[in-house]
Design a protein around this motif. Sequence first.
Motif, PDB file in Angstrom:
ATOM      1  N   MET A  17      -0.719 -41.906  22.353  1.00 53.03           N
ATOM      2  CA  MET A  17      -0.520 -41.092  23.133  1.00 53.03           C
ATOM      3  C   MET A  17       0.819 -40.402  23.058  1.00 53.03           C
ATOM      4  SD  MET A  17       0.533 -41.641  27.128  1.00 53.03           S
ATOM      5  CE  MET A  17      -0.800 -42.284  27.758  1.00 53.03           C
ATOM      6  N   PHE A  18       0.919 -39.178  22.968  1.00 51.55           N
ATOM      7  CA  PHE A  18       1.945 -38.435  22.675  1.00 51.55           C
ATOM      8  C   PHE A  18       2.796 -38.273  23.978  1.00 51.55           C
ATOM      9  CE2 PHE A  18       4.381 -34.258  22.564  1.00 51.55           C
ATOM     10  CZ  PHE A  18       4.881 -34.513  21.434  1.00 51.55           C
ATOM     11  N   LEU A  19       4.320 -38.626  23.973  1.00 52.20           N
ATOM     12  CA  LEU A  19       5.135 -38.579  25.181  1.00 52.20           C
ATOM     13  C   LEU A  19       6.004 -37.356  24.980  1.00 52.20           C
ATOM     14  CD1 LEU A  19       5.897 -42.406  25.510  1.00 52.20           C
ATOM     15  CD2 LEU A  19       4.033 -40.975  26.826  1.00 52.20           C
ATOM     16  N   GLU A  20       6.591 -37.234  23.704  1.00 55.49           N
ATOM     17  CA  GLU A  20       7.540 -36.141  23.969  1.00 55.49           C
ATOM     18  C   GLU A  20       8.147 -35.693  22.156  1.00 55.49           C
ATOM     19  OE1 GLU A  20      11.556 -36.923  25.474  1.00 55.49           O
ATOM     20  OE2 GLU A  20      11.546 -38.842  24.746  1.00 55.49           O
ATOM     21  N   SER A  21       8.941 -34.666  22.126  1.00 53.82           N
ATOM     22  CA  SER A  21       8.856 -34.314  20.934  1.00 53.82           C
ATOM     23  C   SER A  21      10.536 -33.664  21.012  1.00 53.82           C
ATOM     24  CB  SER A  21       8.318 -33.306  20.331  1.00 53.82           C
ATOM     25  OG  SER A  21       8.727 -32.792  19.244  1.00 53.82           O
ATOM     26  N   ARG A  22      11.385 -34.433  20.160  1.00 58.25           N
ATOM     27  CA  ARG A  22      12.673 -33.790  20.105  1.00 58.25           C
ATOM     28  C   ARG A  22      13.269 -33.412  18.762  1.00 58.25           C
ATOM     29  NH1 ARG A  22      16.031 -38.414  23.212  1.00 58.25           N
ATOM     30  NH2 ARG A  22      14.825 -38.592  25.205  1.00 58.25           N
ATOM     31  N   PRO A  23      14.153 -32.445  18.649  1.00 59.22           N
ATOM     32  CA  PRO A  23      14.434 -31.969  17.373  1.00 59.22           C
ATOM     33  C   PRO A  23      15.092 -32.905  16.639  1.00 59.22           C
ATOM     34  CG  PRO A  23      15.202 -30.434  19.088  1.00 59.22           C
ATOM     35  CD  PRO A  23      14.584 -31.608  19.602  1.00 59.22           C
ATOM     36  N   TYR A  24      15.362 -32.904  15.266  1.00 62.88           N
ATOM     37  CA  TYR A  24      15.723 -34.033  14.513  1.00 62.88           C
ATOM     38  C   TYR A  24      16.662 -33.599  13.507  1.00 62.88           C
ATOM     39  CZ  TYR A  24      15.995 -38.320  11.690  1.00 62.88           C
ATOM     40  OH  TYR A  24      16.393 -39.610  11.208  1.00 62.88           O
ATOM     41  N   GLY A  25      16.058 -32.516  12.649  1.00 65.90           N
ATOM     42  CA  GLY A  25      16.473 -31.920  11.490  1.00 65.90           C
ATOM     43  C   GLY A  25      18.162 -31.871  11.323  1.00 65.90           C
ATOM     44  N   GLY A  26      18.887 -31.170  12.510  1.00 67.70           N
ATOM     45  CA  GLY A  26      20.229 -30.906  12.662  1.00 67.70           C
ATOM     46  C   GLY A  26      20.902 -32.199  12.546  1.00 67.70           C
ATOM     47  N   THR A  27      20.484 -33.164  13.399  1.00 63.02           N
ATOM     48  CA  THR A  27      21.361 -34.325  13.502  1.00 63.02           C
ATOM     49  C   THR A  27      21.119 -35.330  12.198  1.00 63.02           C
ATOM     50  OG1 THR A  27      19.402 -35.577  15.019  1.00 63.02           O
ATOM     51  CG2 THR A  27      21.291 -34.648  15.928  1.00 63.02           C
ATOM     52  N   PHE A  28      19.825 -35.106  11.377  1.00 62.55           N
ATOM     53  CA  PHE A  28      19.723 -35.889  10.378  1.00 62.55           C
ATOM     54  C   PHE A  28      20.612 -35.748   9.400  1.00 62.55           C
ATOM     55  CE2 PHE A  28      17.548 -36.327   6.305  1.00 62.55           C
ATOM     56  CZ  PHE A  28      17.390 -37.853   6.316  1.00 62.55           C
ATOM     57  N   VAL A  29      20.743 -34.221   8.926  1.00 61.90           N
ATOM     58  CA  VAL A  29      21.419 -33.717   8.123  1.00 61.90           C
ATOM     59  C   VAL A  29      23.212 -34.132   8.526  1.00 61.90           C
ATOM     60  CG1 VAL A  29      22.625 -31.476   6.964  1.00 61.90           C
ATOM     61  CG2 VAL A  29      20.091 -31.850   7.295  1.00 61.90           C
ATOM     62  N   LEU A  30      23.403 -33.841   9.770  1.00 64.60           N
ATOM     63  CA  LEU A  30      24.983 -34.325   9.944  1.00 64.60           C
ATOM     64  C   LEU A  30      25.367 -35.759   9.872  1.00 64.60           C
ATOM     65  CD1 LEU A  30      25.661 -31.982  13.027  1.00 64.60           C
ATOM     66  CD2 LEU A  30      26.314 -31.599  10.847  1.00 64.60           C
ATOM     67  N   ASP A  31      24.275 -36.359  10.035  1.00 66.16           N
ATOM     68  CA  ASP A  31      24.474 -37.946  10.118  1.00 66.16           C
ATOM     69  C   ASP A  31      24.540 -38.623   8.648  1.00 66.16           C
ATOM     70  OD1 ASP A  31      24.555 -40.518  10.946  1.00 66.16           O
ATOM     71  OD2 ASP A  31      22.389 -41.045  11.444  1.00 66.16           O
ATOM     72  N   GLN A  32      23.734 -37.827   7.772  1.00 71.65           N
ATOM     73  CA  GLN A  32      23.772 -38.078   6.211  1.00 71.65           C
ATOM     74  C   GLN A  32      25.180 -37.798   5.805  1.00 71.65           C
ATOM     75  OE1 GLN A  32      21.263 -39.658   4.737  1.00 71.65           O
ATOM     76  NE2 GLN A  32      20.731 -39.823   6.520  1.00 71.65           N
ATOM     77  N   LEU A  33      25.755 -36.615   6.182  1.00 72.35           N
ATOM     78  CA  LEU A  33      27.226 -36.174   6.008  1.00 72.35           C
ATOM     79  C   LEU A  33      28.001 -37.353   6.561  1.00 72.35           C
ATOM     80  CD1 LEU A  33      29.226 -34.106   4.562  1.00 72.35           C
ATOM     81  CD2 LEU A  33      28.861 -32.771   6.791  1.00 72.35           C
ATOM     82  N   HIS A  70      18.262 -36.339  26.179  1.00 71.98           N
ATOM     83  CA  HIS A  70      17.292 -35.643  26.662  1.00 71.98           C
ATOM     84  C   HIS A  70      16.760 -34.529  25.657  1.00 71.98           C
ATOM     85  CE1 HIS A  70      18.644 -37.174  30.497  1.00 71.98           C
ATOM     86  NE2 HIS A  70      17.559 -37.735  30.370  1.00 71.98           N
ATOM     87  N   ASP A  71      17.712 -33.971  24.604  1.00 70.56           N
ATOM     88  CA  ASP A  71      17.290 -32.923  23.992  1.00 70.56           C
ATOM     89  C   ASP A  71      17.171 -33.038  22.539  1.00 70.56           C
ATOM     90  OD1 ASP A  71      17.482 -31.549  26.507  1.00 70.56           O
ATOM     91  OD2 ASP A  71      19.220 -30.864  26.074  1.00 70.56           O
ATOM     92  N   VAL A  72      17.716 -34.136  22.173  1.00 77.06           N
ATOM     93  CA  VAL A  72      17.732 -34.576  20.562  1.00 77.06           C
ATOM     94  C   VAL A  72      17.684 -35.905  20.285  1.00 77.06           C
ATOM     95  CG1 VAL A  72      20.197 -34.893  20.232  1.00 77.06           C
ATOM     96  CG2 VAL A  72      18.924 -33.705  18.514  1.00 77.06           C
ATOM     97  N   HIS A  73      17.163 -36.109  18.962  1.00 73.13           N
ATOM     98  CA  HIS A  73      16.923 -37.497  18.725  1.00 73.13           C
ATOM     99  C   HIS A  73      18.142 -37.837  17.803  1.00 73.13           C
ATOM    100  CE1 HIS A  73      15.269 -41.350  17.176  1.00 73.13           C
ATOM    101  NE2 HIS A  73      15.587 -40.902  15.972  1.00 73.13           N
ATOM    102  N   ILE A  74      18.702 -38.985  17.922  1.00 78.05           N
ATOM    103  CA  ILE A  74      19.987 -39.325  17.225  1.00 78.05           C
ATOM    104  C   ILE A  74      19.565 -40.853  16.861  1.00 78.05           C
ATOM    105  CG2 ILE A  74      22.440 -40.098  16.814  1.00 78.05           C
ATOM    106  CD1 ILE A  74      22.762 -37.549  18.822  1.00 78.05           C
ATOM    107  N   ASP A  75      19.205 -41.065  15.599  1.00 83.43           N
ATOM    108  CA  ASP A  75      19.105 -42.523  14.959  1.00 83.43           C
ATOM    109  C   ASP A  75      20.116 -43.501  15.598  1.00 83.43           C
ATOM    110  OD1 ASP A  75      16.720 -42.291  13.711  1.00 83.43           O
ATOM    111  OD2 ASP A  75      17.677 -41.822  11.641  1.00 83.43           O
ATOM    112  N   GLY A  76      19.675 -44.657  16.143  1.00 83.40           N
ATOM    113  CA  GLY A  76      20.354 -45.540  16.646  1.00 83.40           C
ATOM    114  C   GLY A  76      21.083 -45.465  17.791  1.00 83.40           C
TER     115      GLY A  76
END
Length: 126
Positions: free
Chosen positions: A1-17, A71-77
């Motif tokens: 079941m699909f609950l939600e979708s959040r942007p991840y690309g920007g935070t992923f790149v910044l997290d790698q940096l 609520h608006d973005v996914h941040i690992d951890g």
Amino acid sequence: MFLESRPYGGTFVLDQLWHRLNIPATITKLDRPRRGRPRDTTVTERVLFALVAGRALAPSSKLAAADWISHDVHIDGLPEIGEQACYRAMDWLHAVSEHERFIICHNPDGAVRDAAIRDELATKRE
């Protein structure tokens, strides 16, 4: 079941940096026991990262940052957080002394590794 979708690309790149600059290790090294309850350094580091990412990706007030993070973005951890977690992380960062910031900025690895430096910092605080 699909609950939600959040942007991840920007935070992923910044997290790698963020990790490439060794900032999590630096924060962990700076956090040492103070009065009161022990701090969960991982949560502090993730909240500080989220606040920085928020400024880069969705500039807004500090109060709005907690809502953006939860609520608006996914941040690992980092699950949902409240405004108080943001304020506690900023208070911790503010408590880091000028001398500690100088040591970090002038350490070629970007992290405080020498125990003697930590002892010196502790002595200067007292």
